[in-house]
Design an enzyme around this catalytic site. Structure first.
Site, PDB file in Angstrom:
ATOM      1  N   GLY A   1       0.832  -1.206   0.000  1.00 52.16           N
ATOM      2  CA  GLY A   1       0.000   0.000   0.000  1.00 52.16           C
ATOM      3  C   GLY A   1       0.860   1.247   0.000  1.00 52.16           C
TER       4      GLY A   1
ATOM      5  CB  SER B   1       0.843   3.770  -4.643  1.00 53.48           C
ATOM      6  OG  SER B   1      -0.476   3.398  -4.269  1.00 53.48           O
ATOM      7  CB  SER B   2      -1.770   6.996  -2.030  1.00 53.35           C
ATOM      8  OG  SER B   2      -2.626   5.925  -1.657  1.00 53.35           O
ATOM      9  N   GLY B   3      -1.056   7.917   0.733  1.00 55.87           N
ATOM     10  CA  GLY B   3      -1.421   7.966   2.141  1.00 55.87           C
ATOM     11  C   GLY B   3      -0.284   7.626   3.083  1.00 55.87           C
TER      12      GLY B   3
ATOM     13  CG  ASP C   1      -5.417  -7.747  -5.394  1.00 55.57           C
ATOM     14  OD1 ASP C   1      -5.374  -7.910  -4.160  1.00 55.57           O
ATOM     15  OD2 ASP C   1      -6.462  -7.461  -5.999  1.00 55.57           O
TER      16      ASP C   1
ATOM     17  CB  SER D   1      -3.780  -2.247  13.317  1.00 60.29           C
ATOM     18  OG  SER D   1      -5.098  -2.612  13.662  1.00 60.29           O
TER      19      SER D   1
ATOM     20  CE1 TYR E   1      -9.876  -0.406   7.949  1.00 65.55           C
ATOM     21  CE2 TYR E   1     -10.413   0.576  10.063  1.00 65.55           C
ATOM     22  CZ  TYR E   1      -9.533   0.416   9.007  1.00 65.55           C
ATOM     23  OH  TYR E   1      -8.332   1.067   9.020  1.00 65.55           O
TER      24      TYR E   1
ATOM     25  CE  LYS F   1      -6.827  -2.065   9.009  1.00 65.53           C
ATOM     26  NZ  LYS F   1      -5.483  -2.141   8.385  1.00 65.53           N
TER      27      LYS F   1
END
Length: 327
Positions: A42, A44-46, A93, A170, A184, A188
């Protein structure tokens, strides 16, 4: 009276400290980041992109993985422009074990595996499609298992003798259940059980597990999430803090370097971690001391939070009953 006060508030805590120093396991550790291979899912962003920036700035060799090749290219350029470091990118993925295994093999042995990927649907379970529930759990939980399964053989057989790390990003919704976060939170919360069991399996290979619990963080995903959040979710989530992605990244790497099992990102997070410490491992005897001393107080604080949240829920339902519903 003075003697009793001294014994209870001074002597007992002083005796507790050496006991905890003996008890805490695993033992304290320092995990270097400079010149190590940091692999971020993950990325690529944030938060993932912020972690990549932080790792590159700290002198690590960085690999990032995400589904979108275009976003990965943009992230690669962003890190290169700000740090001068060339990151490796892998499009895969996390639900696809074969694709994950191929990316991990191409990237080479990993020293610090940062499992940051995740998806989120803020919606009551009754209104969710089961396909969305399955997608959430497959990405957030099974995706981590796929990554670990793929990376672990090389991590165990790494040539250097330095300690390695597997860290999960998390959420504070992985410490306490929140209205509208059913799928969600389930995914988590699952990470915690995974992490606790995994730490026991890999400690003999000098691999150390961390769980990072950020609050709501200023990311593109949060912007989209807020457009669809149920009203009650917004009310309850407002009691927590809000952070920038680079702040979370800094807290994450500070905790990883210390080998901390639980990594909190703000004051609310520290309180949550104290309230939910349970049977989780603790490396710091000072933090173990705080957990023991604060246990009763934090339970009272937790009950106060629940009183506030359930009060908000009751008030919301009463207002709905009193307000005519449009047809």
């Amino acid at each position: 009276m003075a003697d009793a006060f001294f014994s209870f508030f001074i002597l007992l805590p002083l005796l507790l400290l050496p006991l905890l120093y003996f008890l805490v396991r695993p033992r304290p550790i320092k995990i270097p980041i400079t010149n190590r291979h940091v692999f971020i899912t993950g990325g690529s962003s944030g938060i993932g992109l912020a972690l990549a920036h932080r790792a590159a700035a700290d002198g690590a060799r960085v690999s990032i993985m995400a589904r979108s090749l275009q976003k990965l290219e943009e992230a690669k350029n962003s890190v290169k422009n700000s740090t001068g470091v060339e990151v490796a990118i892998f499009a895969a993925d996390v639900r696809d074990y074969d694709a994950v295994k191929k990316a991990v093999d191409e990237a080479g042995p990993i020293d610090v595996l940062l499992l940051n990927h995740g998806v989120f649907y803020a919606l009551e379970l009754e209104k969710m499609e089961l396909s969305d529930v399955k997608f959430t759990i497959d990405v957030n939980l099974m995706g981590c298992l796929n990554m670990i399964k793929a990376a672990l053989p090389q991590m165990k057989n790494r040539k250097d003798t330095l300690p390695a790390s597997i860290a999960f990003v998390s959420s504070q919704a992985g410490q306490v259940g929140i209205y509208g976060y059913v799928a969600y939170s389930a995914s988590k919360f699952g990470l915690r059980g995974l992490a606790e069991a995994l730490q026991q399996e890999v400690i003999g290979d000098n691999i150390h597990v961390s769980l990072i619990f950020p609050p709501d963080t200023d990311t593109p995903g949060l912007v989209e999430e807020n457009k669809r959040k149920p009203e009650l979710t917004k009310i309850i989530a407002a009691s927590s803090g809000f952070m920038k992605a680079d702040e979370v990244a800094q807290k994450a790497f500070d905790g990883i370097r210390r080998g901390s099992f639980i990594i909190s990102c703000n004051l609310e997070g520290i309180a949550l971690s104290l309230a939910t410490s349970g049977l989780s491992p603790q490396r710091s005897f000072l933090m173990a001391f705080v957990e023991v001393i604060a246990a009763g107080i934090m339970r009272i604080a937790a009950l106060c939070f629940q009183w506030n949240w359930y009060g908000s829920i009751e008030k919301w339902h009463k207002q709905r009953k009193c307000t005519p519903q449009s047809t």
